[in-house]
Design an enzyme around this catalytic site. Structure first.
Site, short mmCIF file in Angstrom:
data_model
loop_
_atom_site.label_atom_id
_atom_site.label_comp_id
_atom_site.label_asym_id
_atom_site.label_seq_id
_atom_site.Cartn_x
_atom_site.Cartn_y
_atom_site.Cartn_z
N HIS A 91 0.80 -1.23 0.00
CA HIS A 91 0.00 0.00 0.00
C HIS A 91 0.83 1.28 0.00
O HIS A 91 0.27 2.37 -0.06
CB HIS A 91 -0.95 0.02 1.21
CG HIS A 91 -1.93 -1.10 1.21
ND1 HIS A 91 -2.75 -1.36 0.13
CD2 HIS A 91 -2.22 -2.04 2.14
CE1 HIS A 91 -3.51 -2.43 0.42
NE2 HIS A 91 -3.19 -2.85 1.63
ZN LIG Z 1 -4.03 -7.17 3.34
#
Ligand SMILES: [Zn+2]
Length: 379
Positions: free
Chosen positions: A136
């Site tokens: 992320h």
């Molecule tokens: Zn995850």
């Protein structure tokens, strides 16, 4: 068959860092996974090595990340006081700032780089960095427990060497940061299977995100509804991921093998078990491609321990029994973890939920066959 030459990157050096006692991301996960591997005899196999790593260099970090973001992250990392800068995603509940946060992230990225380097330069068939998969992290923003995007940094190094790469992400969350890193290139095929972002972090990863320019057709997303179970997950893998990987025929495959897809994970609603997880690992191994695995998510620590023992055993061609070794049972009992054993029976979700998930996966597969297959699978 000749024995595989495999490397496990030493993750014990991460034990000195902490996101905080109440944070879902507990670094104990690496230690427990390694202890289960050890109990199963997976740390003393012929052909395997355990390798240390160094933090990734600034130059490599800047191959992806924004210098101002990195400057801020380093400044906060050395501060004795809690700091926050929400422009950069730093200091919120998901991405706390603690002393040494930069060193921790740079070591994780260094471990991924070392795994990739061992496969490319030292002739290892497979390598595994449990402490990787920070998918992320964005160019100029921390997100979802991720500060530096280890996969992007390592893949940039491969791309500079002219390698063609498949990045396959089977974490429950969309591999958004990695997709962003390679959205406009055909040299990296990114494939992410994840719980649909309609109501779920990070809110991206829909079928229409297929790449731009030269990269059009080289970003693949398979969003899955809550309650997707083993059979549906294997279907998605077999009908989308596997044929695309085989057709693209990369020089190397990098997999993010998060175990937060499992049905007992506290943060997600997919219903996967070790049954389909092992199935996928075996199929990846059967491709006989240079293969690097990165840990990723998983917030039920028995699941990460079981899942990652399975990855490492498949990489080494070892069959594991169901029962946990006695030493491991003794170890987890005082921690309050159940002695579930290694192998789950194949799991089906409730009929109503399952029918919705089946319709959704069939529609997604059809869309990907229309948009992506003509680009990747040429006859
Ligand atoms: Zn995850």
């Amino acid at each position: 068959m000749p024995r595989s030459k495999t490397a496990l990157i030493n993750s014990l050096q991460f034990g000195r860092f902490s996101y905080g006692d109440d944070h879902p991301f507990q670094l104990l996960r690496y230690q427990l996974a390694r202890e289960l591997m050890d109990a199963f005899g997976l740390l003393a196999l012929p052909g395997m090595e355990i390798r240390d790593c160094a933090p990734v260099s600034d130059q490599q970090v800047l191959s992806y990340h924004d210098p101002d973001y990195i400057g801020r992250l380093k400044e906060f990392s050395s501060s004795q006081y809690p700091r926050a800068d929400f422009r950069y995603g730093l200091g919120d509940a998901d991405c706390p700032v603690f002393q040494g946060v930069y060193e921790c992230a740079a070591l994780g990225a260094g471990a991924t780089f070392e795994a990739v380097r061992l496969v490319v330069e030292e002739g290892f068939d497979c390598a595994f960095n449990l402490a990787g998969g920070w998918h992320h992290a964005h160019r100029a923003k921390a997100a979802g427990f991720s500060y530096l995007n280890d996969a992007v940094i390592a893949i940039n190094w491969l791309v500079q060497r002219g390698k063609r790469v498949v990045y396959l992400d089977i974490d429950a969350h969309h591999g958004d940061g990695v997709q962003e890193g390679f959205y406009d290139t055909d040299q990296v095929l990114t494939i992410s299977l994840h719980e649909s972002g309609i109501y779920f972090f990070p809110g991206t990863g829909f079928e229409n995100e297929i790449g731009v320019g030269k990269g059009k057709g080289y970003s693949v997303n398979l969003p899955l509804l809550a309650h997707t179970d083993d059979a549906l997950y294997m279907k998605a893998f077999d009908e989308v991921a596997y044929p695309l990987i085989a057709a693209y025929d990369p020089d190397i495959i990098i997999t993010q093998v998060g175990a937060d897809t499992f049905r007992t994970d506290p943060l997600t609603r997919l219903e996967i078990t070790t049954h389909s997880y092992r199935y996928i690992m075996r199929k990846l191994k059967a491709l006989k491609l240079p293969w690097v695995a990165l840990g990723g998510g998983g917030y039920d620590l028995m699941n990460t321990s079981r899942a990652w023992s399975i990855v490492w055993s498949v990489m080494n061609g070892v069959e594991l029994p169901h029962q946990f070794p006695e030493s491991f049972v003794k170890r987890i009992k005082p921690l309050g973890y159940p002695n579930r054993g290694l192998w789950d029976a194949m799991h089906w979700s409730q009929e109503y939920d399952r029918n919705l998930a089946l319709d959704a996966v069939e529609a997604s597969i059809q869309r990907i066959r229309t948009t992506i297959f003509p680009v990747i699978i040429t006859h």
